[in-house]
Design an enzyme around this catalytic site. Structure first.
Site, PDB file in Angstrom:
ATOM      1  N   GLY A 159       0.827  -0.876   0.122  1.00 24.88           N
ATOM      2  CA  GLY A 159       0.029   0.086  -0.416  1.00 24.88           C
ATOM      3  C   GLY A 159       0.556   1.059   0.138  1.00 24.88           C
ATOM      4  O   GLY A 159       1.612   0.965  -0.159  1.00 24.88           O
ATOM      5  N   LEU A 213       0.742   3.664  -2.165  1.00 25.88           N
ATOM      6  CA  LEU A 213       1.230   3.249  -3.643  1.00 25.88           C
ATOM      7  C   LEU A 213       1.017   4.896  -4.410  1.00 25.88           C
ATOM      8  O   LEU A 213       0.560   5.971  -3.485  1.00 25.88           O
ATOM      9  CB  LEU A 213      -0.274   2.895  -4.406  1.00 25.88           C
ATOM     10  CG  LEU A 213      -1.314   1.930  -3.620  1.00 25.88           C
ATOM     11  CD1 LEU A 213      -2.765   1.595  -5.129  1.00 25.88           C
ATOM     12  CD2 LEU A 213       0.189   0.768  -3.665  1.00 25.88           C
ATOM     13  N   HIS A 214       2.681   4.615  -4.791  1.00 26.66           N
ATOM     14  CA  HIS A 214       2.835   5.731  -5.098  1.00 26.66           C
ATOM     15  C   HIS A 214       3.767   4.672  -7.042  1.00 26.66           C
ATOM     16  O   HIS A 214       3.208   3.734  -7.535  1.00 26.66           O
ATOM     17  CB  HIS A 214       4.381   6.058  -4.644  1.00 26.66           C
ATOM     18  CG  HIS A 214       5.474   4.805  -4.991  1.00 26.66           C
ATOM     19  ND1 HIS A 214       6.033   4.234  -5.484  1.00 26.66           N
ATOM     20  CD2 HIS A 214       5.537   4.212  -3.483  1.00 26.66           C
ATOM     21  CE1 HIS A 214       6.948   2.609  -5.829  1.00 26.66           C
ATOM     22  NE2 HIS A 214       6.689   3.811  -3.674  1.00 26.66           N
ATOM     23  N   GLY A 235       5.768   3.858  -8.534  1.00 27.76           N
ATOM     24  CA  GLY A 235       6.040   2.911  -9.381  1.00 27.76           C
ATOM     25  C   GLY A 235       5.471   1.909  -8.968  1.00 27.76           C
ATOM     26  O   GLY A 235       5.550   1.431  -9.606  1.00 27.76           O
ATOM     27  N   HIS A 236       4.579   1.757  -7.939  1.00 31.99           N
ATOM     28  CA  HIS A 236       3.281   1.002  -7.922  1.00 31.99           C
ATOM     29  C   HIS A 236       2.681   0.619  -9.342  1.00 31.99           C
ATOM     30  O   HIS A 236       2.454  -0.369 -10.056  1.00 31.99           O
ATOM     31  CB  HIS A 236       2.674   1.003  -6.762  1.00 31.99           C
ATOM     32  CG  HIS A 236       3.498   1.118  -5.754  1.00 31.99           C
ATOM     33  ND1 HIS A 236       3.541   2.053  -4.317  1.00 31.99           N
ATOM     34  CD2 HIS A 236       4.263  -0.590  -4.827  1.00 31.99           C
ATOM     35  CE1 HIS A 236       3.921   1.375  -3.946  1.00 31.99           C
ATOM     36  NE2 HIS A 236       3.649  -0.510  -3.744  1.00 31.99           N
ATOM     37  N   GLN A 247      12.458  -3.199  -9.327  1.00 32.03           N
ATOM     38  CA  GLN A 247      14.144  -3.490  -9.257  1.00 32.03           C
ATOM     39  C   GLN A 247      14.527  -3.171  -8.713  1.00 32.03           C
ATOM     40  O   GLN A 247      15.302  -2.936  -8.500  1.00 32.03           O
ATOM     41  CB  GLN A 247      14.831  -2.751 -11.105  1.00 32.03           C
ATOM     42  CG  GLN A 247      15.723  -3.507 -10.962  1.00 32.03           C
ATOM     43  CD  GLN A 247      16.667  -2.597 -12.004  1.00 32.03           C
ATOM     44  OE1 GLN A 247      16.274  -2.641 -13.267  1.00 32.03           O
ATOM     45  NE2 GLN A 247      17.844  -1.610 -11.422  1.00 32.03           N
ATOM     46  N   LYS A 248      13.990  -1.401  -8.262  1.00 31.05           N
ATOM     47  CA  LYS A 248      14.787  -0.829  -7.285  1.00 31.05           C
ATOM     48  C   LYS A 248      14.668  -1.997  -5.562  1.00 31.05           C
ATOM     49  O   LYS A 248      15.909  -1.748  -5.548  1.00 31.05           O
ATOM     50  CB  LYS A 248      13.386  -0.049  -6.173  1.00 31.05           C
ATOM     51  CG  LYS A 248      14.287   1.062  -5.336  1.00 31.05           C
ATOM     52  CD  LYS A 248      13.114   1.617  -4.480  1.00 31.05           C
ATOM     53  CE  LYS A 248      12.339   1.193  -3.752  1.00 31.05           C
ATOM     54  NZ  LYS A 248      12.769   0.936  -2.327  1.00 31.05           N
ATOM     55  N   VAL A 271      11.067   3.564 -10.710  1.00 29.59           N
ATOM     56  CA  VAL A 271      10.368   4.737 -11.372  1.00 29.59           C
ATOM     57  C   VAL A 271      11.407   5.982 -10.086  1.00 29.59           C
ATOM     58  O   VAL A 271      11.363   5.942  -9.110  1.00 29.59           O
ATOM     59  CB  VAL A 271       9.339   4.822 -10.927  1.00 29.59           C
ATOM     60  CG1 VAL A 271       8.356   6.215 -11.672  1.00 29.59           C
ATOM     61  CG2 VAL A 271       8.796   3.518 -12.253  1.00 29.59           C
ATOM     62  N   SER A 291      10.033   5.417  -3.118  1.00 30.43           N
ATOM     63  CA  SER A 291       9.752   4.448  -2.396  1.00 30.43           C
ATOM     64  C   SER A 291       8.412   5.548  -1.085  1.00 30.43           C
ATOM     65  O   SER A 291       8.997   6.312  -1.084  1.00 30.43           O
ATOM     66  CB  SER A 291      11.111   4.672  -1.826  1.00 30.43           C
ATOM     67  OG  SER A 291      10.902   3.502  -0.245  1.00 30.43           O
TER      68      SER A 291
END
Ligand code: PAF
Length: 285
Positions: free
Chosen positions: A31, A33-34, A36-37, A148-149, A176, A185
């Site tokens: 959760g 969420l940003h 990246g998600h 990939q982070k 991202v 993150s």
């Protein structure tokens, strides 16, 4: 949008989807969420008939002195973001349903968990592998999307899928970044303004390592120590940065490299104030 809370209900729903021959794209998240998600959700939408997102802050992957209690949460905002991405199904279980009283089964992926982040977070990947295996069992055959982070997490999950013959295709998507290069993150929300500025040192250090490797390449021999030294010296110039590790590693085994020759991952973990941040770059020499 359908929000399902119970594992058995989710399992039944996914079984029905498969009977209808709908391919499932599954994005596991904790959760808050940003972008990246959302990039994972968009990729999953492109490649599958249905997208499922799980939102579950998994207690098993936090150590006793870590940030489970203060981990950021905003379920309403998450749902509204997922609605605007056209996600049909969200799995949002309670910890007491995922780990009921007397719960005793954990998954321990060996070797690749004893390196990098595994050294300072000894139980973390056991918690990750356990919850991801449980989620994969609930969702069933699917493609599952990871960023990939969290590179080591992707290696652990791929290894577990292979070792346990799980019917899941693991798809790793690019990190991202913010405009200044900071990897996005959920934990960036902990950073105070001066810490946020200091946090750009992670990507600066990675880029310095990459540049050093490319500079050494024409000489024939790229010593990993010279590459990590270049990263360290960038980090030393940032007074707010406390380095946990800086490594050049084999991208499959995560073993420390002596020389860079072929593919390598440059990875680091750094504390800025109370916030632990990680980042990595994959490069080819
Ligand atoms: O990357 C994360 O957010 C978590 O580790 C995951 C994969 C959702 C498991 O809890």
């Amino acid at each position: 949008m359908n929000i399902i809370k119970f594992p058995y209900e989710m399992q039944a729903y996914c079984r029905e989807l498969r009977q209808k021959r709908a391919s499932i794209g599954f994005v596991p998240t904790m959760g808050f969420l940003h972008e990246g998600h959302l990039s994972l959700v968009r990729r999953a939408k492109k490649e599958n008939d249905t997208v499922i997102v799980s939102i579950f802050v998994n207690p098993a992957q936090f150590g006793p002195d870590e940030d489970l209690e203060r981990y950021p949460r905003n379920f309403e905002k998450d749902i509204s973001l997922l609605k605007s991405e056209g996600v049909e199904l969200v799995f949002h279980p309670k910890a007491s349903d995922m780990y009921p009283e007397g719960y005793a089964t954990f998954i321990d992926v060996e070797q690749v968990t004893n390196r990098l982040c595994g050294l300072s977070r000894p139980s973390h990947f056991k918690g990750v592998a356990t919850i991801v295996a449980k989620l994969f069992n609930i969702v069933g055959q699917c493609r599952s999307y990871f960023g990939q982070k969290d590179y080591q997490q992707t290696v652990v999950v791929k290894k577990m899928v292979r070792d346990l013959h799980l019917d899941v295709e693991v798809v790793v998507c690019p990190t991202v970044r913010e405009a200044d290069g900071l990897a996005i993150s959920s934990r960036n929300s902990y950073l105070q303004p001066d810490e946020r500025t200091a946090a750009t040192v992670l990507i600066k250090a990675l880029r310095a390592g990459e540049a050093e490797a490319l500079r050494l390449r024409p000489c024939g021999k790229v010593e990993a120590a010279k590459v990590t030294d270049a990263m360290q010296s960038v980090l030393e110039n940032e007074l707010m940065a406390e380095v946990e590790y800086v490594e050049a590693a084999d991208p499959d085994t995560l073993e420390r490299l002596k020389q860079l020759n072929g593919k390598a991952i440059l990875a680091l973990a750094v504390r800025i104030g109370r916030t632990r941040l990680i980042d990595n770059l994959i490069m080819e020499i």
